[in-house]
Design a protein around this motif. Structure first.
Motif, PDB file in Angstrom:
ATOM      1  N   ARG A 142      10.397 -15.554  -2.985  1.00  0.00           N
ATOM      2  CA  ARG A 142       9.340 -15.615  -3.991  1.00  0.00           C
ATOM      3  C   ARG A 142       9.164 -14.248  -4.640  1.00  0.00           C
ATOM      4  NH1 ARG A 142       5.039 -18.446  -0.234  1.00  0.00           N
ATOM      5  NH2 ARG A 142       6.496 -19.957   0.647  1.00  0.00           N
ATOM      6  N   PRO A 143       8.691 -14.219  -5.882  1.00  0.00           N
ATOM      7  CA  PRO A 143       8.687 -12.933  -6.594  1.00  0.00           C
ATOM      8  C   PRO A 143       7.673 -11.923  -6.069  1.00  0.00           C
ATOM      9  CG  PRO A 143       7.720 -14.679  -7.948  1.00  0.00           C
ATOM     10  CD  PRO A 143       8.282 -15.343  -6.723  1.00  0.00           C
ATOM     11  N   GLU A 144       6.704 -12.341  -5.273  1.00  0.00           N
ATOM     12  CA  GLU A 144       5.663 -11.430  -4.803  1.00  0.00           C
ATOM     13  C   GLU A 144       6.200 -10.412  -3.801  1.00  0.00           C
ATOM     14  OE1 GLU A 144       3.975 -15.097  -3.625  1.00  0.00           O
ATOM     15  OE2 GLU A 144       3.667 -14.403  -1.573  1.00  0.00           O
ATOM     16  N   LEU A 145       5.462  -9.299  -3.651  1.00  0.00           N
ATOM     17  CA  LEU A 145       5.818  -8.257  -2.673  1.00  0.00           C
ATOM     18  C   LEU A 145       5.337  -8.690  -1.296  1.00  0.00           C
ATOM     19  CD1 LEU A 145       5.101  -4.666  -3.948  1.00  0.00           C
ATOM     20  CD2 LEU A 145       7.286  -5.768  -3.508  1.00  0.00           C
ATOM     21  N   TYR A 146       6.223  -9.211  -0.486  1.00  0.00           N
ATOM     22  CA  TYR A 146       5.810  -9.657   0.844  1.00  0.00           C
ATOM     23  C   TYR A 146       6.661  -8.948   1.891  1.00  0.00           C
ATOM     24  CZ  TYR A 146       4.230 -12.922   4.470  1.00  0.00           C
ATOM     25  OH  TYR A 146       3.699 -13.474   5.610  1.00  0.00           O
ATOM     26  N   VAL A 147       7.972  -9.219   1.856  1.00  0.00           N
ATOM     27  CA  VAL A 147       8.872  -8.544   2.795  1.00  0.00           C
ATOM     28  C   VAL A 147       8.758  -7.030   2.644  1.00  0.00           C
ATOM     29  CG1 VAL A 147      11.265  -8.293   3.544  1.00  0.00           C
ATOM     30  CG2 VAL A 147      10.460 -10.501   2.710  1.00  0.00           C
ATOM     31  N   THR A 148       8.549  -6.577   1.412  1.00  0.00           N
ATOM     32  CA  THR A 148       8.466  -5.139   1.159  1.00  0.00           C
ATOM     33  C   THR A 148       7.258  -4.523   1.854  1.00  0.00           C
ATOM     34  OG1 THR A 148       9.538  -5.538  -0.956  1.00  0.00           O
ATOM     35  CG2 THR A 148       8.438  -3.413  -0.675  1.00  0.00           C
ATOM     36  N   ALA A 149       6.121  -5.218   1.825  1.00  0.00           N
ATOM     37  CA  ALA A 149       4.930  -4.707   2.505  1.00  0.00           C
ATOM     38  C   ALA A 149       5.160  -4.664   4.012  1.00  0.00           C
ATOM     39  CB  ALA A 149       3.710  -5.586   2.173  1.00  0.00           C
ATOM     40  N   VAL A 150       5.796  -5.715   4.521  1.00  0.00           N
ATOM     41  CA  VAL A 150       6.117  -5.758   5.952  1.00  0.00           C
ATOM     42  C   VAL A 150       7.048  -4.600   6.316  1.00  0.00           C
ATOM     43  CG1 VAL A 150       7.278  -7.122   7.728  1.00  0.00           C
ATOM     44  CG2 VAL A 150       5.769  -8.260   6.078  1.00  0.00           C
ATOM     45  N   ALA A 151       8.060  -4.372   5.465  1.00  0.00           N
ATOM     46  CA  ALA A 151       9.022  -3.290   5.725  1.00  0.00           C
ATOM     47  C   ALA A 151       8.341  -1.930   5.666  1.00  0.00           C
ATOM     48  CB  ALA A 151      10.176  -3.361   4.715  1.00  0.00           C
ATOM     49  N   LEU A 152       7.352  -1.786   4.788  1.00  0.00           N
ATOM     50  CA  LEU A 152       6.634  -0.510   4.702  1.00  0.00           C
ATOM     51  C   LEU A 152       5.865  -0.254   6.000  1.00  0.00           C
ATOM     52  CD1 LEU A 152       5.804   1.978   3.077  1.00  0.00           C
ATOM     53  CD2 LEU A 152       3.882   0.650   2.169  1.00  0.00           C
ATOM     54  N   SER A 153       5.212  -1.263   6.545  1.00  0.00           N
ATOM     55  CA  SER A 153       4.503  -1.103   7.817  1.00  0.00           C
ATOM     56  C   SER A 153       5.462  -0.724   8.942  1.00  0.00           C
ATOM     57  CB  SER A 153       3.782  -2.401   8.204  1.00  0.00           C
ATOM     58  OG  SER A 153       2.591  -2.548   7.482  1.00  0.00           O
ATOM     59  N   SER A 154       6.529  -1.500   9.086  1.00  0.00           N
ATOM     60  CA  SER A 154       7.488  -1.237  10.170  1.00  0.00           C
ATOM     61  C   SER A 154       8.129   0.137  10.007  1.00  0.00           C
ATOM     62  CB  SER A 154       8.607  -2.287  10.159  1.00  0.00           C
ATOM     63  OG  SER A 154       8.095  -3.552  10.447  1.00  0.00           O
ATOM     64  N   GLY A 155       8.564   0.418   8.783  1.00  0.00           N
ATOM     65  CA  GLY A 155       9.294   1.668   8.538  1.00  0.00           C
ATOM     66  C   GLY A 155       8.407   2.882   8.697  1.00  0.00           C
ATOM     67  N   SER A 156       7.165   2.820   8.205  1.00  0.00           N
ATOM     68  CA  SER A 156       6.313   4.005   8.301  1.00  0.00           C
ATOM     69  C   SER A 156       5.905   4.240   9.756  1.00  0.00           C
ATOM     70  CB  SER A 156       5.100   3.885   7.367  1.00  0.00           C
ATOM     71  OG  SER A 156       4.346   2.743   7.672  1.00  0.00           O
ATOM     72  N   ALA A 186       7.760   3.527  12.408  1.00  0.00           N
ATOM     73  CA  ALA A 186       8.936   4.085  13.089  1.00  0.00           C
ATOM     74  C   ALA A 186       9.141   5.552  12.717  1.00  0.00           C
ATOM     75  CB  ALA A 186      10.183   3.264  12.735  1.00  0.00           C
ATOM     76  N   LEU A 187       8.926   5.861  11.443  1.00  0.00           N
ATOM     77  CA  LEU A 187       9.107   7.246  10.986  1.00  0.00           C
ATOM     78  C   LEU A 187       8.080   8.166  11.647  1.00  0.00           C
ATOM     79  CD1 LEU A 187      10.711   9.000   8.946  1.00  0.00           C
ATOM     80  CD2 LEU A 187       8.814   8.634   7.353  1.00  0.00           C
ATOM     81  N   LEU A 188       6.810   7.744  11.648  1.00  0.00           N
ATOM     82  CA  LEU A 188       5.757   8.573  12.238  1.00  0.00           C
ATOM     83  C   LEU A 188       5.967   8.712  13.748  1.00  0.00           C
ATOM     84  CD1 LEU A 188       2.766   7.101  10.207  1.00  0.00           C
ATOM     85  CD2 LEU A 188       3.655   9.437  10.044  1.00  0.00           C
ATOM     86  N   TYR A 189       6.409   7.634  14.387  1.00  0.00           N
ATOM     87  CA  TYR A 189       6.692   7.693  15.825  1.00  0.00           C
ATOM     88  C   TYR A 189       7.797   8.717  16.098  1.00  0.00           C
ATOM     89  CZ  TYR A 189       8.470   6.260  20.395  1.00  0.00           C
ATOM     90  OH  TYR A 189       8.912   6.255  21.684  1.00  0.00           O
ATOM     91  N   TYR A 246      -1.603   5.943  17.990  1.00  0.00           N
ATOM     92  CA  TYR A 246      -2.754   5.240  17.416  1.00  0.00           C
ATOM     93  C   TYR A 246      -2.927   5.624  15.954  1.00  0.00           C
ATOM     94  CZ  TYR A 246      -3.513   3.779  22.148  1.00  0.00           C
ATOM     95  OH  TYR A 246      -3.320   3.219  23.384  1.00  0.00           O
ATOM     96  N   VAL A 247      -2.701   6.929  15.675  1.00  0.00           N
ATOM     97  CA  VAL A 247      -2.741   7.383  14.278  1.00  0.00           C
ATOM     98  C   VAL A 247      -1.609   6.716  13.491  1.00  0.00           C
ATOM     99  CG1 VAL A 247      -2.534   9.402  12.782  1.00  0.00           C
ATOM    100  CG2 VAL A 247      -3.783   9.580  14.961  1.00  0.00           C
ATOM    101  N   ALA A 248      -0.414   6.699  14.088  1.00  0.00           N
ATOM    102  CA  ALA A 248       0.737   6.098  13.407  1.00  0.00           C
ATOM    103  C   ALA A 248       0.468   4.618  13.110  1.00  0.00           C
ATOM    104  CB  ALA A 248       1.993   6.244  14.271  1.00  0.00           C
ATOM    105  N   THR A 249      -0.107   3.924  14.093  1.00  0.00           N
ATOM    106  CA  THR A 249      -0.418   2.505  13.898  1.00  0.00           C
ATOM    107  C   THR A 249      -1.405   2.317  12.756  1.00  0.00           C
ATOM    108  OG1 THR A 249      -0.021   2.014  16.229  1.00  0.00           O
ATOM    109  CG2 THR A 249      -1.427   0.472  15.021  1.00  0.00           C
TER     110      THR A 249
END
Lengths: 206, 206, 206
Positions: free
Chosen positions: C151-165, C167-170, C177-180
């Protein structure tokens, strides 16, 4: 043991080559759907590692991309390459031929890997077919297009010829490098005839 | 332990019977899509062993067709039988009744197998349902037709009645052969009423 | 070890919260298809535990709902709530916002759980995405509607931003807790912008 030396030397390389072929086909499916860069990578990853993941879960092997980032990195790179290059440099015909070689090789190595894990011949053949076709099945389901399995072209049949001929030659005691070469050529040859001459098997009409 | 004696005596036979029922329905789906002989076998195999495979992966049981070629051989034979016989000898009505018995039995044994592996009651019931329905879900997805789960007929409900009544009777301490007989008859009876009288549950209309 | 303390304290609770969000979206899909009460529960269960099940199988964790009836009980209750309440009290907009928070949290915890099981960073990010999106993919495939991924909406991208950020902060040594908190807010914020302003990434047009 030949099959284990195979799995320790050639298999990782061929796994990566197969992963790249499948990841490219996944990213091209994302291009046809006009998706964005993140979903390009998602399609590349699911198609690239999907089939091998199912095979590894079933035969009880460690799922390779859980312990090693290379397969996913290959998928990410393939997704980015397709995203950043104009689609005209990826002619469908060229992709089909490249893919035909990829599926023939991947099905042989899926079968060889299952045999190396002690799986009997018939399920090892099915493992070769499943590991080769499942990534494409996931890709087509995600994209909402008819699955490659029900298209009229000879695709699963070529994969089955590679897996089956390898298993047969292996069982007959053939040297595995010779068996691999014959099986890859047989599957690729059949797929080539399907692409070039439109060769197909008779369809059910009763 | 009754459940383990069950799993060592009756379960393998009923697994094979269920596999054959599902493989036939897979091959008939391939016939409706006018596929070729190789894809007939592919559909028979995915539908035949798909649900049990998901169940075994989830409960941590060995995936049976990885260690034993019988289930896949049954699928291959069923695929070939459907391919080589005229479709008029496979009337849809007869298949539906045969399938109704198969799903009732398979869901009871899926639940019994999960219980034997130490899975609690509620997930054991779901395992019975999933192992029975998943092969058909895979079949319908591959064929690109609406999933059996969303069709208006009572199908999942009959499966759930078999799984649920077996689990309940087992929990109440009922002899497992009696529990099996009651649960199979309950699920088959409900499916029979759905086939014969068009019985259904009310559908959501809010 | 912080990640293991995370997995022993917060993870179970957030697992349940994510399961409930997904189960509700599954039951609402069943409502759109006008299914019956049993298939409501089936959709709630598949959508509720589907993604986490794939994640647990892949990282080699015990599949939680095989040993503990709580996740499935939550799915059953969510299915029943949606069945028994009028649909007007579940406005699509409200669900979308609730779901946006759920996916941001679930993707962070999917990534954290994979890291806790020794999975490298890149596959851990993909595990966060897969565990969050797979339930919805199963739901959409069962319902026969276009997958959320295309679907054209930003969905997977938002999920990827949460996971990726996360992992990067970790990886950078940030307090988890801050990273979460940062990662959940980032993913939820991006999804909120997509819902509120129609924000999207450029789509492939070559």
């Amino acid at each position: 043991m030949f099959s284990s030396s195979l799995s320790h030397s050639l298999l990782p390389l061929l796994d990566i080559a197969g992963t790249a072929v499948f990841a490219i086909s996944g990213a091209l499916a994302a291009a046809r759907e006009n998706l964005n860069i993140v979903t390009f990578i998602f399609f590349a990853a699911i198609t690239g590692v999907g089939g091998g993941t199912v095979r590894d879960l079933l035969i009880g092997a460690p799922v390779i991309w859980m312990h090693n980032s290379t397969p996913l990195a290959v998928c990410v790179v393939c997704g980015l390459i397709i995203w950043f290059t104009p689609s005209r440099i990826w002619p469908a015909k060229a992709i089909d031929w490249f893919d035909g070689l990829g599926i023939a090789a991947y099905s042989v190595f899926g079968t060889a890997k299952a045999i190396a894990y002690g799986v009997p011949l018939l399920p090892s053949i099915i493992m070769g077919i499943v590991s080769t076709c499942m990534g494409g099945i996931f890709r087509d389901m995600l994209a909402g297009v008819p699955s490659i399995v029900v298209r009229p072209e000879l695709y699963v049949t070529a994969v089955a010829l590679s897996s089956g001929s390898y298993a047969l030659l292996y069982e007959l005691g053939c040297n595995i490098y010779v068996a691999t070469a014959i099986a890859v050529l047989a599957g690729f040859g059949l797929r080539a005839l399907a692409l070039w001459k439109g060769l197909g098997l008779p369809h059910y009409q009763r």
